[in-house]
Design a protein around this motif. Sequence first.
Motif, PDB file in Angstrom:
ATOM      1  N   LEU A 199       0.832  -1.200   0.000  1.00 39.43           N
ATOM      2  CA  LEU A 199       0.000   0.000   0.000  1.00 39.43           C
ATOM      3  C   LEU A 199       0.869   1.253   0.000  1.00 39.43           C
ATOM      4  CD1 LEU A 199      -2.828   1.268   0.123  1.00 39.43           C
ATOM      5  CD2 LEU A 199      -2.726   1.008   2.623  1.00 39.43           C
ATOM      6  N   ASN A 200       1.950   1.235   0.765  1.00 39.04           N
ATOM      7  CA  ASN A 200       2.863   2.372   0.825  1.00 39.04           C
ATOM      8  C   ASN A 200       3.496   2.631  -0.551  1.00 39.04           C
ATOM      9  OD1 ASN A 200       4.150   4.365   2.594  1.00 39.04           O
ATOM     10  ND2 ASN A 200       6.044   3.259   2.151  1.00 39.04           N
ATOM     11  N   TYR A 234       0.885   4.081  -2.843  1.00 40.85           N
ATOM     12  CA  TYR A 234       0.666   5.488  -2.506  1.00 40.85           C
ATOM     13  C   TYR A 234       1.791   6.366  -3.059  1.00 40.85           C
ATOM     14  CZ  TYR A 234       0.361   9.755   0.227  1.00 40.85           C
ATOM     15  OH  TYR A 234       0.304  11.071   0.608  1.00 40.85           O
ATOM     16  N   LYS A 235       3.029   5.963  -2.857  1.00 49.05           N
ATOM     17  CA  LYS A 235       4.156   6.759  -3.353  1.00 49.05           C
ATOM     18  C   LYS A 235       4.113   6.894  -4.877  1.00 49.05           C
ATOM     19  CE  LYS A 235       7.674   4.748  -1.112  1.00 49.05           C
ATOM     20  NZ  LYS A 235       8.955   4.533  -0.404  1.00 49.05           N
ATOM     21  N   HIS A 238       1.381   6.885  -6.770  1.00 52.49           N
ATOM     22  CA  HIS A 238       0.186   7.541  -7.288  1.00 52.49           C
ATOM     23  C   HIS A 238      -0.243   8.817  -6.548  1.00 52.49           C
ATOM     24  CE1 HIS A 238      -0.618   4.377 -10.171  1.00 52.49           C
ATOM     25  NE2 HIS A 238      -0.423   3.485  -9.218  1.00 52.49           N
ATOM     26  N   ARG A 239       0.448   9.210  -5.500  1.00 51.60           N
ATOM     27  CA  ARG A 239      -0.012  10.378  -4.741  1.00 51.60           C
ATOM     28  C   ARG A 239      -0.013  11.649  -5.570  1.00 51.60           C
ATOM     29  NH1 ARG A 239       4.796  10.719  -0.250  1.00 51.60           N
ATOM     30  NH2 ARG A 239       6.515  10.669  -1.725  1.00 51.60           N
ATOM     31  N   LEU A 245      -4.078  10.856  -5.016  1.00 54.36           N
ATOM     32  CA  LEU A 245      -4.423   9.745  -4.131  1.00 54.36           C
ATOM     33  C   LEU A 245      -4.082  10.116  -2.694  1.00 54.36           C
ATOM     34  CD1 LEU A 245      -5.260   6.749  -3.633  1.00 54.36           C
ATOM     35  CD2 LEU A 245      -2.833   6.168  -3.947  1.00 54.36           C
ATOM     36  N   GLN A 246      -5.004   9.885  -1.794  1.00 53.87           N
ATOM     37  CA  GLN A 246      -4.763  10.041  -0.362  1.00 53.87           C
ATOM     38  C   GLN A 246      -5.000   8.689   0.312  1.00 53.87           C
ATOM     39  OE1 GLN A 246      -3.587  12.738   1.210  1.00 53.87           O
ATOM     40  NE2 GLN A 246      -3.534  13.783  -0.761  1.00 53.87           N
ATOM     41  N   VAL A 247      -4.136   8.314   1.241  1.00 51.58           N
ATOM     42  CA  VAL A 247      -4.287   7.077   2.005  1.00 51.58           C
ATOM     43  C   VAL A 247      -4.297   7.437   3.476  1.00 51.58           C
ATOM     44  CG1 VAL A 247      -3.235   4.865   2.639  1.00 51.58           C
ATOM     45  CG2 VAL A 247      -3.188   5.629   0.249  1.00 51.58           C
ATOM     46  N   TYR A 299       6.734   4.085   6.370  1.00 49.79           N
ATOM     47  CA  TYR A 299       5.449   4.418   5.749  1.00 49.79           C
ATOM     48  C   TYR A 299       5.316   5.925   5.594  1.00 49.79           C
ATOM     49  CZ  TYR A 299       4.179  -0.383   7.041  1.00 49.79           C
ATOM     50  OH  TYR A 299       4.136  -1.744   7.182  1.00 49.79           O
ATOM     51  N   PHE A 320       2.288   7.194   4.072  1.00 47.58           N
ATOM     52  CA  PHE A 320       0.869   7.537   4.073  1.00 47.58           C
ATOM     53  C   PHE A 320       0.471   8.070   5.431  1.00 47.58           C
ATOM     54  CE2 PHE A 320       1.010   2.735   4.133  1.00 47.58           C
ATOM     55  CZ  PHE A 320       0.843   2.562   5.506  1.00 47.58           C
ATOM     56  N   SER A 340      -5.967   2.089  -9.620  1.00 46.12           N
ATOM     57  CA  SER A 340      -5.391   3.208 -10.360  1.00 46.12           C
ATOM     58  C   SER A 340      -6.293   3.680 -11.495  1.00 46.12           C
ATOM     59  CB  SER A 340      -4.010   2.842 -10.905  1.00 46.12           C
ATOM     60  OG  SER A 340      -4.107   1.786 -11.837  1.00 46.12           O
TER      61      SER A 340
END
Length: 164
Positions: free
Chosen positions: A75-76, A79-80, A82-83, A87-89, A111, A113, A161
């Motif tokens: 997940l991390n 996130y990196k 697609h942020r 994207l917010q996680v 992490y 996020f 995505s």
Amino acid sequence: MQAAGLVAGSLHAPWLLAASAAGAASWQLGQRIELPPLPLLGGSVQTFAKPTQDVVIVEFWHTQCPFCARQNPVLNAFYKQHRSKGLQVYAVHIDNKDPQAVQRYVDAHGYVFTVGLANAPWQALFKQRKGLPQLFLMDRKGILKRIELGEMFADDLEEFSQLL
């Protein structure tokens, strides 16, 4: 491919809770989700009064959950990657008794996020479903598009995505 998550009561473990959430509004697919204020590590509070226009992932997890321990690095990385596309996680740790231990765990694993601590409203949302990890995906309009219970892998997350 998604692995099956544990069901509460199948093992005696701190990350599995069998209680139901009496009185909490249940999150349903297709529903616009209003997130309660989330206490963050470090003491601040994330409010969600206005839509962010971002795709939002909310994950319920625990430091002692083995499935979370495998999912969170994936997940991390997602996130990196697609942020920058909106994207917010928000990774909501279900046990808020020792924030310093959670911070040490997050730091040790690198992490990036946002990590929150489940207060009563977040506990009520978590307890509506059984097992960990739990992951909820909202589109840019705040509509709940996916509910995932159990460990997800990189190819599972990559499906998200398409909303970015």
